[in-house]
Design a protein around this motif. Structure first.
Motif, PDB file in Angstrom:
ATOM      1  N   THR A 155       2.174 -14.660  -0.152  1.00  0.00           N
ATOM      2  CA  THR A 155       3.278 -13.735  -0.394  1.00  0.00           C
ATOM      3  C   THR A 155       2.792 -12.292  -0.374  1.00  0.00           C
ATOM      4  N   ARG A 156       1.660 -12.046  -1.004  1.00  0.00           N
ATOM      5  CA  ARG A 156       1.104 -10.682  -1.022  1.00  0.00           C
ATOM      6  C   ARG A 156       0.811 -10.227   0.414  1.00  0.00           C
ATOM      7  N   ASP A 157       0.256 -11.115   1.241  1.00  0.00           N
ATOM      8  CA  ASP A 157      -0.041 -10.762   2.631  1.00  0.00           C
ATOM      9  C   ASP A 157       1.239 -10.461   3.421  1.00  0.00           C
ATOM     10  N   ILE A 158       2.292 -11.231   3.178  1.00  0.00           N
ATOM     11  CA  ILE A 158       3.572 -10.998   3.862  1.00  0.00           C
ATOM     12  C   ILE A 158       4.135  -9.648   3.450  1.00  0.00           C
ATOM     13  N   TRP A 159       4.089  -9.358   2.158  1.00  0.00           N
ATOM     14  CA  TRP A 159       4.597  -8.074   1.669  1.00  0.00           C
ATOM     15  C   TRP A 159       3.751  -6.920   2.201  1.00  0.00           C
ATOM     16  N   ASP A 160       2.429  -7.073   2.181  1.00  0.00           N
ATOM     17  CA  ASP A 160       1.555  -6.026   2.712  1.00  0.00           C
ATOM     18  C   ASP A 160       1.866  -5.755   4.181  1.00  0.00           C
ATOM     19  N   ASP A 161       2.118  -6.815   4.943  1.00  0.00           N
ATOM     20  CA  ASP A 161       2.463  -6.655   6.356  1.00  0.00           C
ATOM     21  C   ASP A 161       3.786  -5.899   6.501  1.00  0.00           C
ATOM     22  N   PHE A 162       4.770  -6.212   5.665  1.00  0.00           N
ATOM     23  CA  PHE A 162       6.051  -5.496   5.685  1.00  0.00           C
ATOM     24  C   PHE A 162       5.818  -4.006   5.437  1.00  0.00           C
ATOM     25  N   VAL A 163       5.031  -3.683   4.429  1.00  0.00           N
ATOM     26  CA  VAL A 163       4.760  -2.282   4.092  1.00  0.00           C
ATOM     27  C   VAL A 163       4.022  -1.595   5.237  1.00  0.00           C
ATOM     28  N   GLU A 164       2.998  -2.222   5.776  1.00  0.00           N
ATOM     29  CA  GLU A 164       2.228  -1.614   6.864  1.00  0.00           C
ATOM     30  C   GLU A 164       3.072  -1.439   8.121  1.00  0.00           C
ATOM     31  N   THR A 165       4.007  -2.347   8.372  1.00  0.00           N
ATOM     32  CA  THR A 165       4.870  -2.267   9.546  1.00  0.00           C
ATOM     33  C   THR A 165       5.879  -1.129   9.440  1.00  0.00           C
ATOM     34  N   HIS A 166       6.388  -0.890   8.243  1.00  0.00           N
ATOM     35  CA  HIS A 166       7.514   0.028   8.091  1.00  0.00           C
ATOM     36  C   HIS A 166       7.204   1.385   7.478  1.00  0.00           C
ATOM     37  N   PHE A 167       5.963   1.604   7.083  1.00  0.00           N
ATOM     38  CA  PHE A 167       5.629   2.877   6.446  1.00  0.00           C
ATOM     39  C   PHE A 167       4.398   3.493   7.089  1.00  0.00           C
ATOM     40  N   ASP A 168       4.471   4.806   7.307  1.00  0.00           N
ATOM     41  CA  ASP A 168       3.321   5.546   7.805  1.00  0.00           C
ATOM     42  C   ASP A 168       2.339   5.739   6.668  1.00  0.00           C
ATOM     43  N   GLY A 169       1.112   6.028   7.015  1.00  0.00           N
ATOM     44  CA  GLY A 169       0.127   6.327   5.983  1.00  0.00           C
ATOM     45  C   GLY A 169      -0.961   5.286   5.939  1.00  0.00           C
ATOM     46  N   PRO A 170      -1.706   5.292   4.856  1.00  0.00           N
ATOM     47  CA  PRO A 170      -2.826   4.373   4.741  1.00  0.00           C
ATOM     48  C   PRO A 170      -2.346   2.926   4.674  1.00  0.00           C
ATOM     49  N   PRO A 171      -3.233   1.963   4.935  1.00  0.00           N
ATOM     50  CA  PRO A 171      -2.857   0.553   4.855  1.00  0.00           C
ATOM     51  C   PRO A 171      -2.271   0.212   3.489  1.00  0.00           C
ATOM     52  N   ALA A 172      -1.434  -0.807   3.456  1.00  0.00           N
ATOM     53  CA  ALA A 172      -0.699  -1.173   2.244  1.00  0.00           C
ATOM     54  C   ALA A 172      -1.623  -1.441   1.059  1.00  0.00           C
ATOM     55  N   HIS A 173      -2.797  -1.997   1.313  1.00  0.00           N
ATOM     56  CA  HIS A 173      -3.660  -2.361   0.184  1.00  0.00           C
ATOM     57  C   HIS A 173      -4.333  -1.158  -0.471  1.00  0.00           C
ATOM     58  N   VAL A 174      -4.200   0.040   0.116  1.00  0.00           N
ATOM     59  CA  VAL A 174      -4.805   1.217  -0.509  1.00  0.00           C
ATOM     60  C   VAL A 174      -3.776   2.287  -0.890  1.00  0.00           C
ATOM     61  N   LEU A 175      -2.492   1.972  -0.756  1.00  0.00           N
ATOM     62  CA  LEU A 175      -1.467   2.948  -1.129  1.00  0.00           C
ATOM     63  C   LEU A 175      -1.549   3.274  -2.613  1.00  0.00           C
ATOM     64  N   ASP A 176      -1.321   4.527  -2.944  1.00  0.00           N
ATOM     65  CA  ASP A 176      -1.302   4.975  -4.343  1.00  0.00           C
ATOM     66  C   ASP A 176       0.097   4.745  -4.901  1.00  0.00           C
ATOM     67  N   LEU A 177       0.366   3.493  -5.270  1.00  0.00           N
ATOM     68  CA  LEU A 177       1.667   3.144  -5.793  1.00  0.00           C
ATOM     69  C   LEU A 177       1.548   2.826  -7.278  1.00  0.00           C
ATOM     70  N   PRO A 178       2.684   2.658  -7.935  1.00  0.00           N
ATOM     71  CA  PRO A 178       2.687   2.502  -9.381  1.00  0.00           C
ATOM     72  C   PRO A 178       1.835   1.357  -9.922  1.00  0.00           C
ATOM     73  N   VAL A 179       1.598   0.332  -9.154  1.00  0.00           N
ATOM     74  CA  VAL A 179       0.829  -0.807  -9.643  1.00  0.00           C
ATOM     75  C   VAL A 179      -0.179  -1.198  -8.596  1.00  0.00           C
ATOM     76  N   ALA A 180      -1.164  -1.998  -8.991  1.00  0.00           N
ATOM     77  CA  ALA A 180      -2.095  -2.558  -8.014  1.00  0.00           C
ATOM     78  C   ALA A 180      -1.293  -3.512  -7.164  1.00  0.00           C
ATOM     79  N   GLY A 181      -1.152  -3.238  -5.917  1.00  0.00           N
ATOM     80  CA  GLY A 181      -0.240  -3.987  -5.059  1.00  0.00           C
ATOM     81  C   GLY A 181       1.019  -3.150  -4.896  1.00  0.00           C
ATOM     82  N   LYS A 182       1.927  -3.632  -4.131  1.00  0.00           N
ATOM     83  CA  LYS A 182       3.138  -2.883  -3.835  1.00  0.00           C
ATOM     84  C   LYS A 182       4.290  -3.356  -4.680  1.00  0.00           C
ATOM     85  N   PRO A 183       5.185  -2.458  -5.063  1.00  0.00           N
ATOM     86  CA  PRO A 183       6.356  -2.854  -5.827  1.00  0.00           C
ATOM     87  C   PRO A 183       7.188  -3.855  -5.027  1.00  0.00           C
TER      88      PRO A 183
END
Length: 182
Positions: free
Chosen positions: A151-179
């Motif tokens: 599930t984490r890999d699917i979500w990370d792929d969604f984030v990387e596909t739809h958002f510019d910037g660094p890869p999903a696993h290094v985004l500075d988001l509110p929690v470790a991992g993506k919301p």
């Protein structure tokens, strides 16, 4: 229902309602098309936002592992008092009472360092009960800890596909991992 999306659920970038589904590009102005708006914040700064139509949201959710879907449902069943949230309907079609506190732990939003907001809309009208909702970073972290690697890999792929910037696993988001408000 309300006549116009609460400012909390408009695009932070434009100040206007979201126009297209982030996944398929479908216009979101159809009053019969439900869609989800999700936004994540560090203090009051929006660091992540999107709108996704119900069809794409359901498809993405179906890709999550069965184990993760069960654990997500269990988290919400155990931590969110739906009867208490339903009483917020007494305030009328106003989002603020629904997002003033974490839906899971009741921490006031103004005391949160990290949090995410989610709402379901039909065209410009917001639907109420159980959305809109706020989840604090600590509760989001608990959710992240329950989901599978698949599930984490699917979500990370969604984030990387739809958002510019660094890869999903290094985004500075509110929690470790993506919301994950889905």
């Amino acid at each position: 229902m309300s006549q116009e999306p609460d400012p909390s659920f408009r695009s932070h970038e434009t100040g206007k309602p979201f126009v297209h589904c982030i996944s398929c590009g479908l216009g979101l102005d159809d009053p019969d098309l439900p869609y989800l708006v999700a936004k994540s914040f560090h203090r009051e700064e929006c660091v992540f936002e999107y709108a996704i139509c119900e069809h794409c949201r359901a498809h993405l959710s179906e890709e999550f592992s069965q184990e993760s879907r069960e654990r997500l449902a269990q988290f919400f069943d155990q931590h969110i008092d739906l009867q208490r949230r339903s009483r917020l309907l007494a305030f009328g079609p106003v989002a603020q009472p629904w997002i003033a506190r974490c839906a899971a732990c009741d921490t006031p939003r103004d005391e949160m360092e990290h949090y995410s907001l989610g709402a379901v809309l039909l065209g410009a009208e917001m639907l109420f009960d159980p959305y809109p909702l706020c989840l604090c970073g600590q509760c989001e972290q608990k959710i992240q800890e329950t989901i599978s690697k698949q599930t984490r890999d699917i979500w990370d792929d969604f984030v990387e596909t739809h958002f510019d910037g660094p890869p999903a696993h290094v985004l500075d988001l509110p929690v470790a991992g993506k919301p994950m408000i889905l």
